[in-house]
Design an enzyme around this catalytic site. Structure first.
Site, PDB file in Angstrom:
ATOM      1  N   LYS A 290       0.885  -1.171   0.000  1.00  0.00           N
ATOM      2  CA  LYS A 290       0.000   0.000   0.000  1.00  0.00           C
ATOM      3  C   LYS A 290       0.910   1.205   0.000  1.00  0.00           C
ATOM      4  O   LYS A 290       1.700   1.405   0.908  1.00  0.00           O
ATOM      5  CB  LYS A 290      -0.889  -0.017   1.250  1.00  0.00           C
ATOM      6  CG  LYS A 290      -1.632   1.270   1.491  1.00  0.00           C
ATOM      7  CD  LYS A 290      -2.985   1.236   0.855  1.00  0.00           C
ATOM      8  CE  LYS A 290      -3.823   2.428   1.253  1.00  0.00           C
ATOM      9  NZ  LYS A 290      -3.567   3.634   0.507  1.00  0.00           N
TER      10      LYS A 290
ATOM     11  N   ASP B   9       0.068   4.644  -0.376  1.00  0.00           N
ATOM     12  CA  ASP B   9      -0.433   5.843   0.298  1.00  0.00           C
ATOM     13  C   ASP B   9      -0.130   7.128  -0.463  1.00  0.00           C
ATOM     14  O   ASP B   9       0.588   8.004   0.002  1.00  0.00           O
ATOM     15  CB  ASP B   9       0.118   5.916   1.721  1.00  0.00           C
ATOM     16  CG  ASP B   9      -0.830   6.651   2.654  1.00  0.00           C
ATOM     17  OD1 ASP B   9      -2.006   6.824   2.286  1.00  0.00           O
ATOM     18  OD2 ASP B   9      -0.403   7.043   3.741  1.00  0.00           O
TER      19      ASP B   9
END
Length: 159
Positions: free
Chosen positions: A37, A39
């Site tokens: 992930k 972000d």
């Protein structure tokens, strides 16, 4: 190997990105890829007739907001759409969503991580399995990439 001639013609315009879905049980097996992930901002990159357009996940045009990123896709083949994440990396190499959101970063801290290939050479790839699209992304579409464009890593592991 994917035979592009057998695929339908792509409509070169904003495409709603595929989003993660909440599930009760984590998927497992050889048909799944696992990524970090990152972000950042979800961004689609489209090149048509030599012109690069950056789209937000909602279809807003971001090209003028991120000219360095747009300019870094000159290598991309015409009639191509990439899916990825625009990320600011801090001094330790970690993504900083706050820096991206507040526009407080050095230009060289901004990177684009490509993770999917939606259209390539005018052909719509969305009906292909992710693993086939990912192979085309790695072995064809991004062979001439350079910083700040990067390939998002996948991990051959179980959830």
């Amino acid at each position: 190997m994917v035979d592009l001639k057998q695929l339908p013609k792509a409509r070169l315009d904003f495409v709603r990105p595929m989003l993660a879905k909440p599930v009760k049980e984590l998927p497992a097996g050889p048909n799944w890829l696992y990524e970090l992930k990152l972000d950042g901002y979800r961004v689609l990159v489209m090149k048509e007739r030599g012109v690069i357009t950056l789209f937000s996940r909602r279809g807003n045009i971001l090209t003028n907001a991120f000219p360095r990123i747009a300019g870094s896709f000159s290598f991309l083949t015409d009639n191509t759409i990439l899916d990825g994440e625009l990320v600011v990396l801090d001094e330790s190499g970690k993504p900083s969503f706050a820096a991206l959101q507040k526009q407080k970063f050095r230009p060289e801290a901004l990177h684009f991580y490509a993770f999917d290939l939606i259209a390539y050479k005018g052909k719509d790839l969305r009906k292909l399995p992710l693993i086939a699209r990912r192979t085309l992304l790695e072995e064809s579409a991004l062979t001439r990439m350079r910083e700040p464009v990067r390939l998002s890593s996948v991990f051959p592991t179980s959830p």
